[in-house]
Design a protein around this motif. Structure first.
Motif, PDB file in Angstrom:
ATOM      1  N   TYR A   1       0.840  -1.194   0.000  1.00  0.00           N
ATOM      2  CA  TYR A   1       0.000   0.000   0.000  1.00  0.00           C
ATOM      3  C   TYR A   1       0.876   1.245   0.000  1.00  0.00           C
ATOM      4  O   TYR A   1       2.084   1.167   0.236  1.00  0.00           O
ATOM      5  CB  TYR A   1      -0.979   0.006   1.179  1.00  0.00           C
TER       6      TYR A   1
ATOM      7  N   LYS B   1       0.875   5.253   1.452  1.00  0.00           N
ATOM      8  CA  LYS B   1       0.235   6.151   2.407  1.00  0.00           C
ATOM      9  C   LYS B   1       0.748   7.566   2.217  1.00  0.00           C
ATOM     10  O   LYS B   1       1.952   7.786   2.090  1.00  0.00           O
ATOM     11  CB  LYS B   1       0.522   5.702   3.834  1.00  0.00           C
TER      12      LYS B   1
ATOM     13  N   ARG C   1      -7.635   3.496  -4.866  1.00  0.00           N
ATOM     14  CA  ARG C   1      -7.598   4.453  -3.764  1.00  0.00           C
ATOM     15  C   ARG C   1      -8.775   4.163  -2.855  1.00  0.00           C
ATOM     16  O   ARG C   1      -9.920   4.134  -3.303  1.00  0.00           O
ATOM     17  CB  ARG C   1      -7.643   5.877  -4.295  1.00  0.00           C
TER      18      ARG C   1
ATOM     19  N   SER D   1      -5.903   9.203   2.135  1.00  0.00           N
ATOM     20  CA  SER D   1      -4.494   9.020   2.463  1.00  0.00           C
ATOM     21  C   SER D   1      -3.914   7.670   2.055  1.00  0.00           C
ATOM     22  O   SER D   1      -2.745   7.405   2.329  1.00  0.00           O
ATOM     23  CB  SER D   1      -4.295   9.177   3.978  1.00  0.00           C
ATOM     24  N   TYR D   2      -4.720   6.806   1.415  1.00  0.00           N
ATOM     25  CA  TYR D   2      -4.231   5.458   1.101  1.00  0.00           C
ATOM     26  C   TYR D   2      -4.583   4.996  -0.309  1.00  0.00           C
ATOM     27  O   TYR D   2      -5.703   5.195  -0.774  1.00  0.00           O
ATOM     28  CB  TYR D   2      -4.835   4.419   2.058  1.00  0.00           C
TER      29      TYR D   2
ATOM     30  N   VAL E   1      -4.114   1.151  -2.239  1.00  0.00           N
ATOM     31  CA  VAL E   1      -3.702  -0.232  -1.972  1.00  0.00           C
ATOM     32  C   VAL E   1      -3.579  -1.005  -3.282  1.00  0.00           C
ATOM     33  O   VAL E   1      -4.238  -0.695  -4.267  1.00  0.00           O
ATOM     34  CB  VAL E   1      -4.674  -0.975  -1.014  1.00  0.00           C
TER      35      VAL E   1
ATOM     36  N   ILE F   1      -6.426  -1.254   6.519  1.00  0.00           N
ATOM     37  CA  ILE F   1      -6.441   0.080   5.942  1.00  0.00           C
ATOM     38  C   ILE F   1      -7.888   0.577   5.977  1.00  0.00           C
ATOM     39  O   ILE F   1      -8.789  -0.112   5.503  1.00  0.00           O
ATOM     40  CB  ILE F   1      -5.941   0.071   4.472  1.00  0.00           C
TER      41      ILE F   1
END
Length: 133
Positions: free
Chosen positions: A45, A47, A84, A88-89, A91, A112
């Motif tokens: 992932y 971040k 997405r 903020s992430y 994967v 997550i």
């Protein structure tokens, strides 16, 4: 070896850089004085950390942190391979083992969070759709 090739190209062909074949399994982020290569198959992932992004990699590799925008990065990643799930992430789709309780579960027990605006991309079966919000 690479330095030798650069020298030969500069000397005989007048070129500054050796043309490299595009590797679809490698994300290359170029900066004025350096280049970062990230193996896409190892990315679990990504971040966002303010104006930086952290690539968390599998296989015991150290995380890679670069000054980059998550939005710009999402545009450069291969279509359909990453999703997405939060502001903020991002994967890797291949690493998703389960979607439950507002979270994406990855291998190794990594959880997550799924942001409210991103929950629509996960249908009832938990598989992310190929759309990018």
């Amino acid at each position: 070896m690479k330095g030798l090739l650069h020298g030969l190209y500069r000397r005989f062909l007048g070129r500054k850089e050796v043309p490299e074949p595009e590797d679809p399994e490698l994300l290359v982020i170029r900066f004025p004085r350096k280049e970062v290569q990230i193996p896409l198959g190892k990315v679990m992932y990504i971040k966002s950390q303010n104006e930086y992004v952290r690539f968390v990699l599998s296989g015991g590799l150290e995380p890679v942190v670069v000054l980059y925008s998550l939005k710009k990065l999402m545009e450069e990643l291969p279509e359909g391979r990453f999703v997405r799930v939060h502001r903020s992430y991002i994967v890797s789709r291949d690493r998703i083992t389960e979607v439950a309780g507002g979270e994406v579960l990855l291998g190794g027990g990594v959880r997550i969070p799924i942001g409210k605006s991103y929950r629509a991309i996960f249908p009832q079966d938990g598989t992310p759709t190929p759309t990018r919000p």
